[in-house]
Write a protein that holds these residues in place. Structure first.
Motif, short mmCIF file in Angstrom:
data_model
loop_
_atom_site.label_atom_id
_atom_site.label_comp_id
_atom_site.label_asym_id
_atom_site.label_seq_id
_atom_site.Cartn_x
_atom_site.Cartn_y
_atom_site.Cartn_z
N SER A 56 0.84 -1.19 0.00
CA SER A 56 0.00 0.00 0.00
C SER A 56 0.88 1.24 0.00
CB SER A 56 -0.90 0.01 1.23
OG SER A 56 -1.85 -1.01 1.11
N THR A 57 0.50 2.21 -0.82
CA THR A 57 1.27 3.44 -0.91
C THR A 57 0.59 4.58 -0.17
OG1 THR A 57 0.19 3.79 -3.02
CG2 THR A 57 2.44 2.94 -3.07
N SER A 58 -0.74 4.53 -0.14
CA SER A 58 -1.47 5.60 0.54
C SER A 58 -2.87 5.14 0.90
CB SER A 58 -1.51 6.86 -0.32
OG SER A 58 -1.93 6.53 -1.63
N GLU A 59 -3.43 5.81 1.89
CA GLU A 59 -4.78 5.52 2.38
C GLU A 59 -5.51 6.84 2.56
OE1 GLU A 59 -4.80 2.56 5.76
OE2 GLU A 59 -2.71 3.12 5.78
N TYR A 60 -6.79 6.82 2.29
CA TYR A 60 -7.57 8.05 2.37
C TYR A 60 -8.94 7.79 2.99
CZ TYR A 60 -4.29 9.28 -1.37
OH TYR A 60 -3.16 9.49 -2.13
N ARG A 98 -5.25 11.64 -7.61
CA ARG A 98 -4.19 11.09 -6.77
C ARG A 98 -3.33 10.08 -7.52
NH1 ARG A 98 -2.84 14.37 -3.42
NH2 ARG A 98 -1.76 12.73 -2.30
N ARG A 105 -7.70 2.67 -0.50
CA ARG A 105 -6.37 2.15 -0.25
C ARG A 105 -5.69 1.95 -1.61
NH1 ARG A 105 -4.20 0.02 4.06
NH2 ARG A 105 -2.52 -1.45 3.71
N GLU A 149 -5.58 12.27 3.61
CA GLU A 149 -4.70 11.12 3.58
C GLU A 149 -4.40 10.72 5.02
OE1 GLU A 149 -1.37 11.44 0.92
OE2 GLU A 149 -0.65 9.44 1.46
N ASP A 181 -2.62 7.61 7.83
CA ASP A 181 -1.76 6.44 8.03
C ASP A 181 -2.42 5.56 9.07
OD1 ASP A 181 0.53 6.61 6.34
OD2 ASP A 181 1.21 8.34 7.53
#
Lengths: 140, 140, 140
Positions: free
Chosen positions: A8-12, A33, A119, B5, B7
């Protein structure tokens, strides 16, 4: 089963715009994004919905429209590339005032309110024509 | 679409207490672990359920109760703050012995058995009154 | 509520094999990747389905079969150990051409097409007999 391990690179967490289209909101966000692969989960309410059912014999989608207020009880889907564009493959479970549920492949729905968890993965997922199903499935 | 965003700070697998209230279990857990923002996913069975449907015209919730054993086919929701307390916005898809599905905003349900995945984020999500919908939506 | 904090060890996007069994595909994959605990989320379509409903009074599962093409509107479940083998506890929301939804504990379904997100945890989850429910629940 074909698969690809991803990171995973990013979550929002997201709030969909009132009056916008549910699926277009997700695709615009993926473009903004630069999400080339991801999964999303959501809930909320919509003011109408167009659900598609895939006829596995004729291998064509049939649309059913529900021009009414509905709860978005659960939305699940993923982002990948189809024909050079980001596509949000979106499934939804909707419900009526008496609690009865409708569900299927969501083509469109007008957002009344919507909350999403997205994700993004560090990979590029591409769809290509699959012979046995006549669907555009992932190349893994 | 507004978004933030985030984490992930922690992840949990949980087993809900037999006889407890489904949503209260999640809110107590969020308090215990000081989860100020998160998403959760679950499945199991309940012994009754109160589902709310938001009337988008009147802008009020109507309750429907199902005083019967039901499968919790899928539960999806999130944790954020509302009026100074942690609130678990919980949607559910339930089903009857013949497989027919019910769904919507879950106010309460008595847990028969329940399994949950909870993912906590490193942020504080707050709900505030939203004029167009008269709902408490996230400030992002 | 009993719980265990977990860390994720790996994540996968998967494409289920056309014609295979939905749940067996997940269990084979869990064996192949040695996943001892995890959650999964999916969508797609199936050609039939056997749904189980747990009778909370008699404490026995009853099966309902749907020998027809159905959308897999949403699939949610988890992987853990039961009687020495990896078990995919799988719930599903299915739908018919008119959009009506069916849901419950999925014992089996023939995959027409299926897309899955799997998240594996760094723990070993084991099921054991639970007296009040007569189900095999997690020991946490």
């Amino acid at each position: 089963m074909d698969y690809r391990e991803v990171d995973s690179t990013s979550e929002y967490v997201c709030r969909l715009d009132h009056g916008a289209d549910w699926r277009e909101e997700i695709e615009s966000f993926a473009d903004e994004r630069a999400i080339d692969a991801g999964f999303f989960y959501g809930l909320g309410a919509v003011q109408d919905a167009e659900i598609w059912f895939y006829d596995q014999q004729r291998q064509e989608y049939d649309a059913v429209t529900f021009p009414e207020p509905l709860e978005m009880a659960a939305c699940m889907g993923n982002v990948s590339h189809l024909d050079g564009e980001r596509f949000a493959h979106t499934h939804a479970v909707l419900s009526r005032p008496d609690g009865t549920a409708l569900a299927g492949h969501l083509n469109s729905a007008t957002v009344f309110a919507g909350e999403l968890y997205v994700r993004a993965f560090d990979t590029h997922l591409e769809r290509a024509h699959d012979e046995p199903t006549d669907l555009d499935l992932w190349e893994l």
